[in-house]
Scaffold this motif. Structure first.
Motif, PDB file in Angstrom:
ATOM      1  N   SER A  19       0.697  -1.223   0.180  1.00  0.00           N
ATOM      2  CA  SER A  19       0.002   0.077   0.047  1.00  0.00           C
ATOM      3  C   SER A  19       0.798   1.323  -0.139  1.00  0.00           C
ATOM      4  CB  SER A  19      -0.971   0.179   1.106  1.00  0.00           C
ATOM      5  OG  SER A  19      -0.148  -0.090   2.429  1.00  0.00           O
ATOM      6  N   ASN A  57       3.441   8.586   1.192  1.00  0.00           N
ATOM      7  CA  ASN A  57       1.911   8.175   1.633  1.00  0.00           C
ATOM      8  C   ASN A  57       1.600   6.892   2.299  1.00  0.00           C
ATOM      9  OD1 ASN A  57       0.779  10.570  -0.278  1.00  0.00           O
ATOM     10  ND2 ASN A  57       1.878   9.336  -1.620  1.00  0.00           N
ATOM     11  N   SER A  59      -1.208   6.285   4.031  1.00  0.00           N
ATOM     12  CA  SER A  59      -2.578   6.003   3.941  1.00  0.00           C
ATOM     13  C   SER A  59      -3.283   6.652   2.947  1.00  0.00           C
ATOM     14  CB  SER A  59      -3.499   6.024   5.123  1.00  0.00           C
ATOM     15  OG  SER A  59      -3.687   7.316   5.650  1.00  0.00           O
ATOM     16  N   THR A  60      -4.448   6.738   2.625  1.00  0.00           N
ATOM     17  CA  THR A  60      -5.138   7.671   1.724  1.00  0.00           C
ATOM     18  C   THR A  60      -5.521   8.948   2.405  1.00  0.00           C
ATOM     19  OG1 THR A  60      -7.412   6.502   2.446  1.00  0.00           O
ATOM     20  CG2 THR A  60      -6.164   5.613   0.160  1.00  0.00           C
ATOM     21  N   ARG A  61      -5.129   9.115   3.662  1.00  0.00           N
ATOM     22  CA  ARG A  61      -5.610  10.326   4.246  1.00  0.00           C
ATOM     23  C   ARG A  61      -4.288  10.968   4.955  1.00  0.00           C
ATOM     24  NH1 ARG A  61     -10.629  11.669   6.162  1.00  0.00           N
ATOM     25  NH2 ARG A  61     -12.284  10.943   4.566  1.00  0.00           N
ATOM     26  N   SER A  63       0.025  11.589   4.897  1.00  0.00           N
ATOM     27  CA  SER A  63       1.583  11.271   4.422  1.00  0.00           C
ATOM     28  C   SER A  63       2.444  12.201   5.131  1.00  0.00           C
ATOM     29  CB  SER A  63       1.685  11.943   2.948  1.00  0.00           C
ATOM     30  OG  SER A  63       0.365  11.579   1.926  1.00  0.00           O
ATOM     31  N   GLU A 109     -10.679  11.118   0.683  1.00  0.00           N
ATOM     32  CA  GLU A 109      -9.784   9.838   0.405  1.00  0.00           C
ATOM     33  C   GLU A 109      -8.958  10.087  -0.783  1.00  0.00           C
ATOM     34  OE1 GLU A 109      -9.535   6.966   2.084  1.00  0.00           O
ATOM     35  OE2 GLU A 109     -11.023   7.308   3.409  1.00  0.00           O
ATOM     36  N   ASN A 111      -6.715   8.032  -3.014  1.00  0.00           N
ATOM     37  CA  ASN A 111      -6.052   6.771  -3.096  1.00  0.00           C
ATOM     38  C   ASN A 111      -5.461   6.687  -4.601  1.00  0.00           C
ATOM     39  OD1 ASN A 111      -5.475   3.850  -3.209  1.00  0.00           O
ATOM     40  ND2 ASN A 111      -7.431   3.490  -3.155  1.00  0.00           N
ATOM     41  N   HIS A 113      -3.655   4.223  -5.946  1.00  0.00           N
ATOM     42  CA  HIS A 113      -3.897   2.994  -6.347  1.00  0.00           C
ATOM     43  C   HIS A 113      -5.100   3.051  -7.252  1.00  0.00           C
ATOM     44  CE1 HIS A 113      -1.454   1.118  -2.804  1.00  0.00           C
ATOM     45  NE2 HIS A 113      -0.691   1.900  -3.734  1.00  0.00           N
ATOM     46  N   GLU A 114      -6.118   3.972  -7.160  1.00  0.00           N
ATOM     47  CA  GLU A 114      -7.390   4.265  -7.982  1.00  0.00           C
ATOM     48  C   GLU A 114      -6.954   4.572  -9.577  1.00  0.00           C
ATOM     49  OE1 GLU A 114     -10.019   2.616  -7.459  1.00  0.00           O
ATOM     50  OE2 GLU A 114      -9.800   2.245  -5.222  1.00  0.00           O
ATOM     51  N   GLN A 118      -8.491  11.275  -8.970  1.00  0.00           N
ATOM     52  CA  GLN A 118      -8.422  11.850  -7.387  1.00  0.00           C
ATOM     53  C   GLN A 118      -8.147  13.294  -7.230  1.00  0.00           C
ATOM     54  OE1 GLN A 118      -8.678   8.847  -4.900  1.00  0.00           O
ATOM     55  NE2 GLN A 118      -9.513   8.377  -7.154  1.00  0.00           N
ATOM     56  N   LYS A 221       2.846  -1.021  -6.754  1.00  0.00           N
ATOM     57  CA  LYS A 221       1.385  -0.727  -7.033  1.00  0.00           C
ATOM     58  C   LYS A 221       0.613  -1.940  -7.135  1.00  0.00           C
ATOM     59  CE  LYS A 221       1.459   4.125  -8.860  1.00  0.00           C
ATOM     60  NZ  LYS A 221       1.063   5.067  -9.930  1.00  0.00           N
TER      61      LYS A 221
END
Length: 227
Positions: A19, A57, A59-61, A63, A109, A111, A113-114, A118, A221
């Motif tokens: 992640s 980063n 998490s998605t929230r 860094s 969020e 992310n 990885h999406e 974003q 990723k």
């Protein structure tokens, strides 16, 4: 039991590595000063500012972020709306170099990885080490004392958006509250220059960096290929 614990630890580490994603990029914008000299407009860039930054980063929230930035800062009493400053007519130029370490928090969020685009507002704070020239005034002219350093607290707000699956574009405005009051030369720290102090010596100096960031994302990723 030991084998089971080792398996859980390995799984946790692999998921953490899976992640994690990194960002490396640049900051380009402008700077302005707030203090005893010149106008007190909070965001009024008048000199070029630039730097490098790295984000991990977690998490998605949030860094972890490290950056180096520098700029010349200047201010002139003639540009102030206060008649007393206009009449005084002081001005100064200084060089700011800062190293910053802190935490960036995303309101939405974010992310990486999406595959979808974003976007999020964010806030950043932490701790800075700022290097600058110690200044003082003699008959209205600024003189150089020596190189000084101080701790500063950055508070930045911004927005950022993915341009594609590799690049992120952002814009931020960041104030720096310093633990120094001689960046503008109004409160020299040299004991031999104490009689040259002026202004409110109980208020420390602020400066502002505002501009754009462009970062390149890299790291492990997830695979989007079909099985």
């Amino acid at each position: 039991m030991n084998k089971f614990s080792a398996l859980l630890l390995s799984l946790f580490l692999s998921m953490s590595m899976y992640s994690q994603i990194h960002e490396l990029g640049i900051f380009v914008g402008g700077s302005n000063y707030i203090g005893e000299i010149g106008p007190t407009t909070y965001v009024a860039p008048n000199k070029m500012a630039y730097g490098l930054l790295y984000k991990w980063n977690k998490s998605t929230r949030h860094s972890y972020r490290v950056s180096y930035s520098q700029s010349e800062i200047t201010s002139n009493d003639i540009d102030s709306k206060e008649p007393s400053r206009n009449q005084r007519g002081y001005r100064f130029d200084n060089n700011i170099k800062e190293l910053s370490l802190g935490l960036e928090f995303n309101f939405f969020e974010f992310n990486l990885h999406e595959l979808d685009s974003q976007f999020t507002p964010y806030i950043y704070s932490g701790l800075n080490y700022t290097q600058y020239n110690g200044l003082f005034y003699v008959s209205g002219d600024t003189k150089y004392d020596s190189n000084h350093g101080t701790i500063a607290i950055p508070i930045a707000i911004g927005i950022k958006k993915t341009l594609n699956n590799r690049f992120v574009l952002g814009f931020e405005i960041g104030t720096r509250y310093t633990f120094a009051d001689d960046i503008d030369g109004s409160n020299p720290t040299n004991d031999n220059l104490q009689n040259l102090k002026f202004g409110n010596i109980n208020n420390n100096d602020w400066y502002v960096f505002s501009g754009f960031t462009l970062t390149y994302t890299f790291g492990q990723k997830p695979c989007y290929c079909a099985y």
